[in-house]
Design an enzyme around this catalytic site. Structure first.
Site, PDB file in Angstrom:
ATOM      1  N   LEU A 208       0.854  -1.187   0.000  1.00 60.99           N
ATOM      2  CA  LEU A 208       0.000   0.000   0.000  1.00 60.99           C
ATOM      3  C   LEU A 208       0.890   1.237   0.000  1.00 60.99           C
ATOM      4  CD1 LEU A 208      -2.526  -1.047   2.814  1.00 60.99           C
ATOM      5  CD2 LEU A 208      -2.987  -1.049   0.348  1.00 60.99           C
ATOM      6  N   HIS A 209       0.607   2.170  -0.898  1.00 64.08           N
ATOM      7  CA  HIS A 209       1.390   3.412  -0.879  1.00 64.08           C
ATOM      8  C   HIS A 209       0.606   4.636  -1.337  1.00 64.08           C
ATOM      9  CE1 HIS A 209       1.641   2.614  -5.206  1.00 64.08           C
ATOM     10  NE2 HIS A 209       2.024   3.852  -5.360  1.00 64.08           N
ATOM     11  N   ARG A 210      -0.579   4.434  -1.928  1.00 61.07           N
ATOM     12  CA  ARG A 210      -1.311   5.592  -2.447  1.00 61.07           C
ATOM     13  C   ARG A 210      -1.908   6.419  -1.313  1.00 61.07           C
ATOM     14  NH1 ARG A 210      -1.086   5.664  -7.678  1.00 61.07           N
ATOM     15  NH2 ARG A 210      -0.639   3.697  -8.745  1.00 61.07           N
TER      16      ARG A 210
END
Length: 361
Positions: A208-210
């Site tokens: 997850l990075h957004r």
């Protein structure tokens, strides 16, 4: 032909590795081609940059602009200022950019204002989501690029709709997949493989990075707790980005299945994906690799710029709500994997096609 190659962030490094190999192969055959590798420094954490140069046998950059982080505007401006000086001091015939990060757009603008031609690798992909900085970068880059190299016929069609000249659009395949094929026999288990009792098919990879998923602590915690509960007895390996780790801080998540690990190098990460039960991600690029490796992928976004990973590959778009992910994942557990394949020209030879075409320009 003198080519300046731009790399700024983790996905860039993976894409330029086979392009450099293709250039060096042509040099060995006597072709009049050379390259200068410029690292903008957009990603400067060792695990996010240096490791990839070492693992993928990418030569040390001829220049590192060392721009580091900042707001979208600050980082883009810093790259433009530094790259203008670099390009004036080291002229070339062509600037080659890859992907959709700030470095890609910024260096394209600088090159065009100095009347240097630009080739964009991975041109034409579109999510339709104008809230994504990457989408702005794609549109701006493609609006002034000279040569377009696409990963799919859909991307080529997108460029035609935007008014690009058909003779400059080249459907060549996917350089990310070139790198994957070139390194499959080199991938290796990370140090924690035995420690966590990992075996092929007994764990899930989570990335997850957004901002929509990780920037707000409460919603991130809710998301992680939901994923933790829905996977049954499967372990979840979560290589957590330093920024996401900072957002969670010392929060007690009471998670049963999720195991936090440091960001992984390419060879370890591809090993983890290849041997996983499934992948849950908000990345676009990972869905390309899971498609080739035939690993089910669930993408937590409302759109994708890589529709071929859905229509042909193993990717399923599930939106951003934990409720929808739970529903889709439960259906997957009940029905098993759906039939999938590998998109056209994702054969490991895209980089060779690119250099062949450029040498004829």
């Amino acid at each position: 032909m003198k080519i300046t190659i731009i790399a700024g962030a983790r996905p860039n490094f993976i894409k330029i590795a086979p392009i450099i190999k293709a250039i060096e192969k042509k040099q060995a055959e006597g072709a009049n081609v050379s390259y200068r590798l410029v690292h903008t420094g957009q990603h400067y954490d060792k695990n996010l940059s240096d490791t990839f140069f070492e693992e993928l046998n990418i030569p040390q950059p001829h220049a590192n602009l060392e721009v580091k982080s900042g707001s979208q505007a600050e980082q883009t401006a810093a790259i433009m200022i530094a790259f203008e000086k670099e390009l004036i001091q080291h002229p070339c015939d062509l600037v080659l950019v890859v992907g959709d990060v700030n470095s890609t757009m910024a260096c394209t603008i600088v090159a065009k204002k100095l009347n240097v031609k630009v080739a964009h690798v991975e041109a034409g992909i579109r999510s339709g989501d104008m809230t994504m900085p990457e989408e702005i970068n794609r549109i701006v880059t493609d609006s002034i690029t000279d040569y377009f190299f696409t990963t799919s016929t859909t991307a080529s069609e997108n460029l035609l709709k935007y008014g690009a000249d058909e003779k400059n659009i080249h459907f060549v395949g996917n350089v990310m997949i070139d790198t994957l094929y070139q390194n499959l026999d080199r991938i290796s288990a990370p140090a924690f493989w035995s420690e966590f009792g990992l075996e092929t098919g007994n764990y899930i990879i989570l990335t997850l990075h957004r901002p929509a998923n990780v920037d707000e602590e409460k919603s991130l915690v809710t998301l992680l707790q939901g994923i933790d509960k829905m996977v049954g007895d499967k372990k979840i390996i979560f290589p957590i980005h330093p920024r996401t780790k900072a957002i969670l801080g010392e929060t007690n998540l009471a998670l049963k299945n999720i195991l936090f690990v440091e960001p992984q190098g390419y060879l370890n990460f591809m090993f983890l994906i290849k041997n996983s039960f499934a992948v849950i991600t908000d990345s676009g690029g990972i869905s390309e690799e899971t498609t080739v490796l035939n690993i089910p992928c669930f993408t937590m976004r409302n759109n994708t710029e890589r529709p071929e990973t859905q229509t042909i590959g193993t990717n399923t778009l599930v939106g951003t709500s934990i409720e929808n992910l739970e529903k889709v994942f439960a259906q997957f557990l009940q029905n098993g994997r759906r039939k999938s394949g590998i998109p056209e020209l994702w054969d490991g030879k895209a980089s060779e096609r690119i250099i062949e075409i450029l040498l004829k320009k």
